[in-house]
Design a protein around this motif. Sequence first.
Motif, PDB file in Angstrom:
ATOM      1  N   THR A 174      -4.816   4.962  -3.667  1.00 35.60           N
ATOM      2  CA  THR A 174      -4.222   4.822  -4.999  1.00 35.60           C
ATOM      3  C   THR A 174      -4.706   3.493  -5.560  1.00 35.60           C
ATOM      4  OG1 THR A 174      -2.168   4.780  -6.310  1.00 35.60           O
ATOM      5  CG2 THR A 174      -2.089   3.775  -4.130  1.00 35.60           C
ATOM      6  N   VAL A 175      -5.046   3.465  -6.843  1.00 33.27           N
ATOM      7  CA  VAL A 175      -5.627   2.278  -7.459  1.00 33.27           C
ATOM      8  C   VAL A 175      -4.794   1.875  -8.668  1.00 33.27           C
ATOM      9  CG1 VAL A 175      -7.673   1.317  -8.574  1.00 33.27           C
ATOM     10  CG2 VAL A 175      -7.923   2.865  -6.646  1.00 33.27           C
ATOM     11  N   TYR A 176      -4.609   0.564  -8.821  1.00 31.40           N
ATOM     12  CA  TYR A 176      -3.860   0.041  -9.963  1.00 31.40           C
ATOM     13  C   TYR A 176      -4.599  -1.165 -10.517  1.00 31.40           C
ATOM     14  CZ  TYR A 176      -0.041  -1.687 -12.832  1.00 31.40           C
ATOM     15  OH  TYR A 176       0.723  -2.092 -13.890  1.00 31.40           O
ATOM     16  N   ILE A 177      -4.726  -1.230 -11.854  1.00 31.84           N
ATOM     17  CA  ILE A 177      -5.302  -2.389 -12.525  1.00 31.84           C
ATOM     18  C   ILE A 177      -4.164  -3.184 -13.139  1.00 31.84           C
ATOM     19  CG2 ILE A 177      -6.896  -3.216 -14.286  1.00 31.84           C
ATOM     20  CD1 ILE A 177      -8.433  -0.577 -13.974  1.00 31.84           C
ATOM     21  N   ASP A 178      -3.980  -4.419 -12.678  1.00 31.62           N
ATOM     22  CA  ASP A 178      -2.856  -5.238 -13.123  1.00 31.62           C
ATOM     23  C   ASP A 178      -3.106  -5.799 -14.525  1.00 31.62           C
ATOM     24  OD1 ASP A 178      -0.363  -6.313 -12.910  1.00 31.62           O
ATOM     25  OD2 ASP A 178      -0.826  -7.677 -11.262  1.00 31.62           O
ATOM     26  N   ASP A 179      -2.085  -6.416 -15.095  1.00 28.30           N
ATOM     27  CA  ASP A 179      -2.160  -6.908 -16.464  1.00 28.30           C
ATOM     28  C   ASP A 179      -3.247  -7.970 -16.640  1.00 28.30           C
ATOM     29  OD1 ASP A 179      -0.025  -5.238 -17.004  1.00 28.30           O
ATOM     30  OD2 ASP A 179       1.477  -6.814 -16.742  1.00 28.30           O
ATOM     31  N   ASP A 180      -3.583  -8.694 -15.566  1.00 24.50           N
ATOM     32  CA  ASP A 180      -4.615  -9.719 -15.658  1.00 24.50           C
ATOM     33  C   ASP A 180      -6.018  -9.168 -15.430  1.00 24.50           C
ATOM     34  OD1 ASP A 180      -4.555  -9.168 -12.965  1.00 24.50           O
ATOM     35  OD2 ASP A 180      -4.115 -11.224 -12.313  1.00 24.50           O
ATOM     36  N   GLY A 181      -6.129  -7.836 -15.272  1.00 23.30           N
ATOM     37  CA  GLY A 181      -7.421  -7.210 -15.091  1.00 23.30           C
ATOM     38  C   GLY A 181      -7.844  -7.031 -13.649  1.00 23.30           C
ATOM     39  N   LEU A 185      -6.710  -1.617  -4.569  1.00 24.71           N
ATOM     40  CA  LEU A 185      -6.739  -0.342  -3.853  1.00 24.71           C
ATOM     41  C   LEU A 185      -5.676  -0.382  -2.758  1.00 24.71           C
ATOM     42  CD1 LEU A 185      -8.192   2.380  -3.071  1.00 24.71           C
ATOM     43  CD2 LEU A 185      -9.583   0.989  -1.512  1.00 24.71           C
ATOM     44  N   PHE A 186      -4.789   0.617  -2.745  1.00 26.01           N
ATOM     45  CA  PHE A 186      -3.787   0.792  -1.695  1.00 26.01           C
ATOM     46  C   PHE A 186      -4.100   2.102  -0.980  1.00 26.01           C
ATOM     47  CE2 PHE A 186      -1.860  -2.161  -4.523  1.00 26.01           C
ATOM     48  CZ  PHE A 186      -0.840  -2.828  -3.851  1.00 26.01           C
ATOM     49  N   TRP A 187      -3.826   2.159   0.327  1.00 22.02           N
ATOM     50  CA  TRP A 187      -4.062   3.401   1.082  1.00 22.02           C
ATOM     51  C   TRP A 187      -3.377   3.294   2.444  1.00 22.02           C
ATOM     52  CZ3 TRP A 187      -7.348  -0.679   1.050  1.00 22.02           C
ATOM     53  CH2 TRP A 187      -7.939  -1.069   2.254  1.00 22.02           C
ATOM     54  N   GLY A 188      -3.440   4.384   3.227  1.00 23.81           N
ATOM     55  CA  GLY A 188      -3.002   4.281   4.606  1.00 23.81           C
ATOM     56  C   GLY A 188      -2.224   5.469   5.140  1.00 23.81           C
ATOM     57  N   ASN A 189      -2.182   5.534   6.464  1.00 24.57           N
ATOM     58  CA  ASN A 189      -1.306   6.449   7.208  1.00 24.57           C
ATOM     59  C   ASN A 189      -0.791   5.692   8.420  1.00 24.57           C
ATOM     60  OD1 ASN A 189      -0.904   8.376   9.625  1.00 24.57           O
ATOM     61  ND2 ASN A 189      -0.812   9.758   7.880  1.00 24.57           N
ATOM     62  N   THR A 190       0.493   5.692   8.616  1.00 32.54           N
ATOM     63  CA  THR A 190       1.264   4.913   9.609  1.00 32.54           C
ATOM     64  C   THR A 190       1.220   3.417   9.317  1.00 32.54           C
ATOM     65  OG1 THR A 190      -0.474   4.656  11.292  1.00 32.54           O
ATOM     66  CG2 THR A 190       0.868   6.661  11.388  1.00 32.54           C
ATOM     67  N   GLN A 191       0.146   2.943   8.743  1.00 33.40           N
ATOM     68  CA  GLN A 191       0.034   1.560   8.280  1.00 33.40           C
ATOM     69  C   GLN A 191      -0.457   1.570   6.844  1.00 33.40           C
ATOM     70  OE1 GLN A 191       0.634  -1.759   9.686  1.00 33.40           O
ATOM     71  NE2 GLN A 191       0.383  -2.025   7.472  1.00 33.40           N
ATOM     72  N   CYS A 192       0.242   0.858   5.974  1.00 32.62           N
ATOM     73  CA  CYS A 192      -0.176   0.739   4.579  1.00 32.62           C
ATOM     74  C   CYS A 192      -1.079  -0.482   4.432  1.00 32.62           C
ATOM     75  CB  CYS A 192       1.040   0.606   3.664  1.00 32.62           C
ATOM     76  SG  CYS A 192       0.646   0.658   1.894  1.00 32.62           S
ATOM     77  N   TYR A 193      -2.185  -0.299   3.703  1.00 36.71           N
ATOM     78  CA  TYR A 193      -3.141  -1.373   3.454  1.00 36.71           C
ATOM     79  C   TYR A 193      -3.322  -1.578   1.953  1.00 36.71           C
ATOM     80  CZ  TYR A 193      -4.697   0.101   8.162  1.00 36.71           C
ATOM     81  OH  TYR A 193      -4.760   0.470   9.480  1.00 36.71           O
ATOM     82  N   TYR A 194      -3.804  -2.775   1.595  1.00 35.18           N
ATOM     83  CA  TYR A 194      -4.293  -2.961   0.229  1.00 35.18           C
ATOM     84  C   TYR A 194      -5.382  -4.016   0.221  1.00 35.18           C
ATOM     85  CZ  TYR A 194      -1.829  -7.377  -1.007  1.00 35.18           C
ATOM     86  OH  TYR A 194      -1.394  -8.679  -1.094  1.00 35.18           O
ATOM     87  N   PRO A 210      -2.542  -5.818   5.454  1.00 33.70           N
ATOM     88  CA  PRO A 210      -1.494  -4.843   5.763  1.00 33.70           C
ATOM     89  C   PRO A 210      -0.219  -5.122   4.972  1.00 33.70           C
ATOM     90  CG  PRO A 210      -1.545  -6.521   7.447  1.00 33.70           C
ATOM     91  CD  PRO A 210      -2.653  -6.858   6.487  1.00 33.70           C
ATOM     92  N   ILE A 211       0.523  -4.057   4.690  1.00 36.01           N
ATOM     93  CA  ILE A 211       1.847  -4.174   4.066  1.00 36.01           C
ATOM     94  C   ILE A 211       2.849  -3.561   5.026  1.00 36.01           C
ATOM     95  CG2 ILE A 211       3.286  -3.586   2.072  1.00 36.01           C
ATOM     96  CD1 ILE A 211       0.718  -3.155   0.491  1.00 36.01           C
ATOM     97  N   GLN A 212       3.896  -4.288   5.328  1.00 35.29           N
ATOM     98  CA  GLN A 212       4.920  -3.785   6.243  1.00 35.29           C
ATOM     99  C   GLN A 212       6.021  -3.085   5.436  1.00 35.29           C
ATOM    100  OE1 GLN A 212       4.157  -3.771   9.374  1.00 35.29           O
ATOM    101  NE2 GLN A 212       2.346  -4.998   8.888  1.00 35.29           N
ATOM    102  N   LEU A 213       6.129  -1.792   5.620  1.00 33.23           N
ATOM    103  CA  LEU A 213       7.135  -0.978   4.940  1.00 33.23           C
ATOM    104  C   LEU A 213       7.886  -0.156   5.981  1.00 33.23           C
ATOM    105  CD1 LEU A 213       4.873   0.287   2.028  1.00 33.23           C
ATOM    106  CD2 LEU A 213       6.782  -1.302   1.776  1.00 33.23           C
TER     107      LEU A 213
END
Length: 325
Positions: A174-181, A185-194, A210-213
């Motif tokens: 999944t991709v998101y462009i923030d307000d500052d441009g 990229l976020f992705w993952g299975n069992t571990q979330c990455y960005y 890694p993102i801990q969720l």
Amino acid sequence: MYRQIHAALLACLLCLGSLPGFAAEKDTTFVASGNPIVSYKYLGDPAALVHDGTVYIYAGHDECPPPGQYYLMNEWCILSTTDMKTFTEHAYTLKAKDFKWAKGEAWASQVIERNGKFYWYVTVEHATIPGKSIGVAVGDSPLGPFKDARGSALITNDMTTEYTSIRWDDIDPTVYIDDDGQAYLFWGNTQCYYAKLKENMIELDGPIMPIQLPRFTEAPWIHKHDGWYYLSFASEFPEKICYAMSRNINGPWEYKGILNEIAGNSNTNHQAIIDFKGQSYFIYHNGSINPDGCGFRRAICIDRLFYNEDGTIKRIRMTTEGITE
């Protein structure tokens, strides 16, 4: 008698839509009669793009014929709508084999626009590096045609072995462009990455982080509303959708709980959240038209999404009526 004939015809259409190689010869427009919005073929893992007054839904085509119990996904299909009621399925499809370095398996994907170009991030099985990988295609229109933007994978399984040893953790981009441009990229299975993306949208611009969720399984989706960032994701198995909130896209993320319960007749759950013409929508899949009750033949649904005054999201109410106004 009419219901029997209708049921038989629907079963026939579903069978055709599930056959490998079956594709529409031209664009087909129809009015959704409720959820699921498409009942003549199996579609799962929806992602959505809002562009110039139109919603585009990108979904994987579940082609596994009954009574098979496995994923068979060779292509991604495109639907569009300007009113969330009348939809067009477009004849153009992007296929896993369009990425010459890929072995196949058209898993979850997402399209985003930048500088007049449309970037389609996909999950496929790599042909030479064992495991799932993420590629990116580019086109001049949200309807394509799209071509491989790199000639190689953006993310491969050997890039994330520091965090997990499984071969399927690099999925569901999944991709998101923030307000500052800055694009992420976020992705993952069992571990979330960005990771950050360069402005060209086809190269990483920094390390994988890694993102801990809690109870994260897969299917991350990023969106923003009234100053809050929302990271929703599929949780546990069978999967429900949970979410976390933050004031910063880099976190920290505060877990907020369940957003969408287990979608009937489907082991997996996959969501897209969009704002369109002043309303918020939750796009997901279930297994409601699968006669066998397994998770390998899914169907796309759409229901409204509502926020509380404090920014948290109300639990999604899944309906058979779908969008009625």
